[in-house]
Design a protein around this motif. Sequence first.
Motif, short mmCIF file in Angstrom:
data_model
loop_
_atom_site.label_atom_id
_atom_site.label_comp_id
_atom_site.label_asym_id
_atom_site.label_seq_id
_atom_site.Cartn_x
_atom_site.Cartn_y
_atom_site.Cartn_z
N SER A 217 0.84 -1.20 0.00
CA SER A 217 0.00 0.00 0.00
C SER A 217 0.88 1.25 0.00
O SER A 217 2.10 1.20 0.23
N GLU A 218 0.24 2.38 -0.25
CA GLU A 218 0.96 3.66 -0.19
C GLU A 218 1.53 3.89 1.20
O GLU A 218 2.58 4.53 1.36
N TYR A 219 0.86 3.35 2.20
CA TYR A 219 1.31 3.49 3.59
C TYR A 219 2.72 2.93 3.78
O TYR A 219 3.54 3.53 4.50
N PHE A 220 3.01 1.81 3.15
CA PHE A 220 4.35 1.20 3.26
C PHE A 220 5.41 2.18 2.78
O PHE A 220 6.45 2.37 3.42
N PHE A 221 5.18 2.81 1.64
CA PHE A 221 6.17 3.73 1.08
C PHE A 221 6.20 5.05 1.85
O PHE A 221 7.26 5.68 1.97
#
Length: 228
Positions: free
Chosen positions: A61-65
């Motif tokens: 997810s964008e959260y990881f990045f």
Amino acid sequence: IDDLAKVDYSLNSLPAVFQPFIDLDLKGIVYPAGNCSDPPYVAAPFTIPDQSDSMLYLAFSEYFFQTSSFAYYTAGAFNITIAEETCSYFNISTEIFGSIIPEVAKYSVTPYPVMLKLTATEIPIISLEQDSFTVEIQGSMEVFAVLPDSTPQSLFTMNIAANTSIALNIFDQKLMGSLCLNRLQFSLAHSNVGFFEISLLENILSYILQTEVIPSANAKLSKGFPLP
């Protein structure tokens, strides 16, 4: 991951077992090394498209990045010093800047080596796209003349806004990336040599970033993130 950051792939919940597949919900949070404080983001739920032609599907997810960006920003990874002794291809002096900017020539009559200090002033903003993501970086670049006694003397400071993209791929059980510089904007923040038009420096500064900063970043990205 490295000496600056670590990643937590522990399970958020028990594995969900279905007849055709098993669904694993992993945390996927990147922390600065030695610091497990929660990052300033909220993970949004998402689902993997319903496909069945491969044995394993792995989605980030964008959260990881975003947490990756926060971790490396906190660890100071976006702060870079470029000098003749640290970069073999960097050989820029006040004489070169003085040939472009008359104010520098008047301020520094004797040619001195130049040192650049790049600093990220905000957490880089991540926007996830298909097979890649963009990174918006706000920062500053301070230009120094290095005197014979190795004392750095500040000449001027610029604000930098950089738009970059990172193409993603998986190799050898690692998530790897390749950084590309899309757009740069400069503005003069402070000057000890007097006011000058920053547009005079755009070509040489873009060249320095393309030949020194981008290759260094790609060398680090090529080492990859370990996958669970």
